[in-house]
Design a protein around this motif. Structure first.
Motif, mmCIF file in Angstrom:
data_model
loop_
_atom_site.group_PDB
_atom_site.id
_atom_site.type_symbol
_atom_site.label_atom_id
_atom_site.label_comp_id
_atom_site.label_asym_id
_atom_site.label_seq_id
_atom_site.Cartn_x
_atom_site.Cartn_y
_atom_site.Cartn_z
ATOM 1 N N GLY A 272 -37.188 -26.091 -12.053
ATOM 2 C CA GLY A 272 -37.576 -25.281 -10.906
ATOM 3 C C GLY A 272 -39.066 -25.243 -10.655
ATOM 4 N N PHE A 273 -39.861 -25.776 -11.601
ATOM 5 C CA PHE A 273 -41.317 -25.773 -11.459
ATOM 6 C C PHE A 273 -41.844 -27.146 -11.034
ATOM 7 C CE2 PHE A 273 -40.192 -22.368 -14.306
ATOM 8 C CZ PHE A 273 -40.971 -21.310 -13.857
ATOM 9 N N TYR A 274 -40.942 -28.088 -10.731
ATOM 10 C CA TYR A 274 -41.362 -29.387 -10.210
ATOM 11 C C TYR A 274 -41.940 -29.209 -8.800
ATOM 12 C CZ TYR A 274 -38.719 -31.906 -13.878
ATOM 13 O OH TYR A 274 -38.253 -32.403 -15.062
ATOM 14 N N LYS A 275 -42.607 -30.245 -8.320
ATOM 15 C CA LYS A 275 -43.078 -30.251 -6.945
ATOM 16 C C LYS A 275 -41.883 -30.126 -5.994
ATOM 17 C CE LYS A 275 -47.022 -33.217 -8.083
ATOM 18 N NZ LYS A 275 -47.575 -34.588 -7.988
ATOM 19 N N ILE A 276 -42.114 -29.558 -4.829
ATOM 20 C CA ILE A 276 -41.026 -29.276 -3.894
ATOM 21 C C ILE A 276 -40.255 -30.551 -3.525
ATOM 22 C CG2 ILE A 276 -40.492 -28.505 -1.546
ATOM 23 C CD1 ILE A 276 -42.722 -26.480 -1.783
ATOM 24 N N LYS A 277 -40.976 -31.648 -3.260
ATOM 25 C CA LYS A 277 -40.291 -32.874 -2.860
ATOM 26 C C LYS A 277 -39.389 -33.393 -3.972
ATOM 27 C CE LYS A 277 -44.128 -35.928 -4.245
ATOM 28 N NZ LYS A 277 -45.037 -37.003 -3.826
ATOM 29 N N ASP A 278 -39.811 -33.204 -5.230
ATOM 30 C CA ASP A 278 -38.996 -33.659 -6.351
ATOM 31 C C ASP A 278 -37.754 -32.786 -6.506
ATOM 32 O OD1 ASP A 278 -40.885 -35.653 -6.984
ATOM 33 O OD2 ASP A 278 -42.091 -34.210 -8.083
ATOM 34 N N LYS A 279 -37.913 -31.478 -6.315
ATOM 35 C CA LYS A 279 -36.767 -30.581 -6.385
ATOM 36 C C LYS A 279 -35.759 -30.897 -5.292
ATOM 37 C CE LYS A 279 -39.176 -26.692 -6.518
ATOM 38 N NZ LYS A 279 -39.450 -25.228 -6.612
ATOM 39 N N ILE A 280 -36.241 -31.246 -4.111
ATOM 40 C CA ILE A 280 -35.340 -31.572 -3.002
ATOM 41 C C ILE A 280 -34.561 -32.851 -3.308
ATOM 42 C CG2 ILE A 280 -35.255 -32.330 -0.598
ATOM 43 C CD1 ILE A 280 -37.598 -30.441 -0.042
ATOM 44 N N LEU A 281 -35.268 -33.881 -3.758
ATOM 45 C CA LEU A 281 -34.597 -35.155 -4.052
ATOM 46 C C LEU A 281 -33.603 -35.023 -5.203
ATOM 47 C CD1 LEU A 281 -37.590 -37.657 -3.705
ATOM 48 C CD2 LEU A 281 -35.550 -37.547 -2.253
ATOM 49 N N LEU A 282 -34.008 -34.345 -6.272
ATOM 50 C CA LEU A 282 -33.114 -34.181 -7.415
ATOM 51 C C LEU A 282 -31.918 -33.299 -7.044
ATOM 52 C CD1 LEU A 282 -35.774 -33.673 -10.230
ATOM 53 C CD2 LEU A 282 -34.317 -35.674 -9.897
ATOM 54 N N GLY A 283 -32.170 -32.251 -6.273
ATOM 55 C CA GLY A 283 -31.089 -31.377 -5.838
ATOM 56 C C GLY A 283 -30.110 -32.098 -4.931
ATOM 57 N N LEU A 284 -30.624 -32.907 -4.020
ATOM 58 C CA LEU A 284 -29.761 -33.658 -3.115
ATOM 59 C C LEU A 284 -28.921 -34.677 -3.877
ATOM 60 C CD1 LEU A 284 -28.931 -34.266 -0.190
ATOM 61 C CD2 LEU A 284 -30.852 -35.880 -0.068
ATOM 62 N N PHE A 285 -29.533 -35.335 -4.852
ATOM 63 C CA PHE A 285 -28.799 -36.324 -5.658
ATOM 64 C C PHE A 285 -27.660 -35.659 -6.423
ATOM 65 C CE2 PHE A 285 -28.513 -38.733 -9.778
ATOM 66 C CZ PHE A 285 -27.848 -39.831 -9.257
ATOM 67 N N TYR A 286 -27.956 -34.511 -7.035
ATOM 68 C CA TYR A 286 -26.918 -33.817 -7.787
ATOM 69 C C TYR A 286 -25.834 -33.284 -6.853
ATOM 70 C CZ TYR A 286 -24.381 -30.219 -10.246
ATOM 71 O OH TYR A 286 -23.368 -29.460 -10.756
ATOM 72 N N ALA A 287 -26.214 -32.624 -5.754
ATOM 73 C CA ALA A 287 -25.245 -32.016 -4.845
ATOM 74 C C ALA A 287 -24.321 -33.061 -4.228
ATOM 75 C CB ALA A 287 -25.971 -31.240 -3.744
ATOM 76 N N SER A 288 -24.872 -34.211 -3.863
ATOM 77 C CA SER A 288 -24.045 -35.255 -3.251
ATOM 78 C C SER A 288 -22.981 -35.748 -4.221
ATOM 79 C CB SER A 288 -24.916 -36.419 -2.776
ATOM 80 O OG SER A 288 -25.587 -37.040 -3.863
ATOM 81 N N ARG A 289 -23.340 -35.910 -5.482
ATOM 82 C CA ARG A 289 -22.353 -36.355 -6.474
ATOM 83 C C ARG A 289 -21.324 -35.267 -6.768
ATOM 84 N NH1 ARG A 289 -25.970 -36.528 -10.644
ATOM 85 N NH2 ARG A 289 -24.618 -37.608 -12.130
ATOM 86 N N PHE A 290 -21.770 -34.026 -6.844
ATOM 87 C CA PHE A 290 -20.870 -32.901 -7.114
ATOM 88 C C PHE A 290 -19.806 -32.793 -6.015
ATOM 89 C CE2 PHE A 290 -19.758 -28.402 -6.593
ATOM 90 C CZ PHE A 290 -19.361 -28.067 -7.889
ATOM 91 N N PHE A 291 -20.244 -32.773 -4.752
ATOM 92 C CA PHE A 291 -19.301 -32.598 -3.649
ATOM 93 C C PHE A 291 -18.487 -33.868 -3.387
ATOM 94 C CE2 PHE A 291 -22.334 -29.143 -2.614
ATOM 95 C CZ PHE A 291 -21.424 -28.100 -2.648
ATOM 96 N N PHE A 292 -19.035 -35.025 -3.743
ATOM 97 C CA PHE A 292 -18.266 -36.268 -3.622
ATOM 98 C C PHE A 292 -16.984 -36.179 -4.451
ATOM 99 C CE2 PHE A 292 -17.178 -40.334 -5.645
ATOM 100 C CZ PHE A 292 -16.952 -41.149 -4.546
ATOM 101 N N TRP A 293 -17.110 -35.768 -5.701
ATOM 102 C CA TRP A 293 -15.944 -35.705 -6.577
ATOM 103 C C TRP A 293 -15.017 -34.559 -6.189
ATOM 104 C CZ3 TRP A 293 -14.524 -39.648 -9.373
ATOM 105 C CH2 TRP A 293 -15.488 -40.570 -9.809
ATOM 106 N N ILE A 294 -15.560 -33.440 -5.743
ATOM 107 C CA ILE A 294 -14.727 -32.322 -5.286
ATOM 108 C C ILE A 294 -13.900 -32.737 -4.073
ATOM 109 C CG2 ILE A 294 -14.759 -30.036 -4.212
ATOM 110 C CD1 ILE A 294 -15.285 -29.815 -7.119
ATOM 111 N N LEU A 295 -14.545 -33.333 -3.081
ATOM 112 C CA LEU A 295 -13.853 -33.732 -1.858
ATOM 113 C C LEU A 295 -12.875 -34.871 -2.117
ATOM 114 C CD1 LEU A 295 -16.833 -33.500 0.652
ATOM 115 C CD2 LEU A 295 -14.832 -32.009 0.529
#
Length: 367
Positions: A272-295
């Motif tokens: 949570g203390f990473y730069k904002i752009k890094d948090k966005i990219l890492l969060g998007l990568f994780y969220a896309s994989r999470f919802f991919f498998w759920i859907l």
């Protein structure tokens, strides 16, 4: 409703493909290996209750095929025989330097405080870091890591893997997670956006350390001596990635799931203390994989456009498999590739559990 779910499934599939095809450039990296250098180097090892590991893993560090280096061992307020072991090595080899850290009320159990004292002890400007439970995988480890200090590079990112246990599924999960993390931080660094490194195999100059005031900006956090340091100071001009097979280290992985989860909670607590752009990219990568498998599961249960869903899933898995296989070959982790769909699903939902746990309470000590 099912049509909307299918649309989101396609969207998350495209995001995943974009990451693996556009961002994860490390898999196809063909960078030339830089020429060797003979810079004077200080290897810094922080040890807290690591008497037995030092006996096993300090000899390979002292046996490096490199002409000019010292080894600084930091005894971080150990209560076992770590100090005695270090003093024994010191008596046998003049390159071994001891930094004996006593607990300080203001920096209780803070690895960054111990590392700062070790860095101040170093006589050389080029610093290579590893942990007491890590072993270099060749006698040329220092040579390859030090070779990254060329063309004004002041940070060198290495690969810190784990020893293999072919009979342990947990071991494969740990090494798969380590492989995926390495693909990410090597790839982002290659694209000019270094966002983290691992303290098991990391190098930087003392000038880099002092210019960014060491760990001052995150000294209040128990973790982050490696990833937050790189996140703060790394850029496209000063960071080099060193993934030569002889440049890696391996350490002892956790042997039970509970211990590994505690370790990952500690690592995740600083994201949570990473730069904002890094948090966005890492969060998007994780969220896309999470919802991919759920859907995927929901659409297959509904049997809605299942042929199309399976076709897209096959394409995503194929692209992932190619990236994992090429990267694993570079980092000598090929045996985990064949299990990657299972390991990825387990890892995704484990990370979700870690996020929930860290939202409630955060781990404290570094050991």
């Amino acid at each position: 409703m099912a049509t909307l779910l299918l649309g989101f499934f396609f969207l998350f599939s495209l995001i995943i493909l974009a990451f693996y095809l556009a961002f994860f450039s490390f898999a196809g990296d063909k960078s030339k290996i830089p020429g060797t250098v003979n810079l004077p180097v200080s290897v810094i090892v922080c040890a807290k209750n690591e008497a037995e590991n030092l006996k096993n893993f300090l000899p390979p560090i002292l046996d490096q095929n490199y002409p000019d280096y010292e080894v600084i061992i930091i005894n971080d307020a150990s209560v076992d025989k770590t100090l005695e072991v270090i003093e024994n090595f010191q008596a046998l080899d003049g390159r071994v330097k001891l930094v004996n850290v006593q607990n300080n009320e203001a920096f209780w159990a803070n690895k960054k405080y111990a590392l700062t004292l070790g860095i101040k002890k170093a006589k050389n400007a080029y610093l290579i870091f590893t942990d007491a439970d890590c072993a270099p995988q060749s006698r040329n480890w220092i040579t390859h890591m030090a070779s990254g200090f060329q063309e004004e590079k002041s940070i060198v990112l290495g690969y810190g893997g784990y020893f293999k246990n072919s009979s342990s599924l947990l071991n494969k999960l740990i090494r798969f997670e380590t492989l995926l993390t390495a693909i990410q931080y090597f790839s982002y660094a290659k694209l000019g956006n270094p966002y983290m490194g691992v303290g098991r195999n990391l190098a930087y100059t003392s000038k880099q350390f002092y210019d960014q005031k060491g760990f001052a900006s995150h000294l209040h956090l128990r973790s982050g001596d490696d990833d937050l340091f790189v996140n703060e100071g790394g850029n496209e001009n000063n960071t080099f990635i060193c993934h030569h097979p002889e440049a890696s280290t391996r350490s002892i992985p956790k042997k039970d799931l509970k211990s590994w989860l505690h370790q990952k909670r500690r690592h995740a607590s600083v994201a949570g203390f990473y730069k904002i752009k890094d948090k966005i990219l890492l969060g998007l990568f994780y969220a896309s994989r999470f919802f991919f498998w759920i859907l995927l599961a929901v659409l297959l249960i509904l049997q809605y456009q299942w042929q199309m869903v399976l076709g897209v899933t096959g394409l995503v898995l194929l692209v992932q498999a190619i990236v994992y296989a090429k990267s694993a070959q570079k980092l000598q982790e090929t045996d985990v590739v064949w299990l990657f769909p299972f390991l990825e699903v387990f890892l995704i939902f484990t990370q979700f559990g870690i996020f929930i746990a860290n939202s409630v309470s955060k781990p404290t000590h570094w050991k």
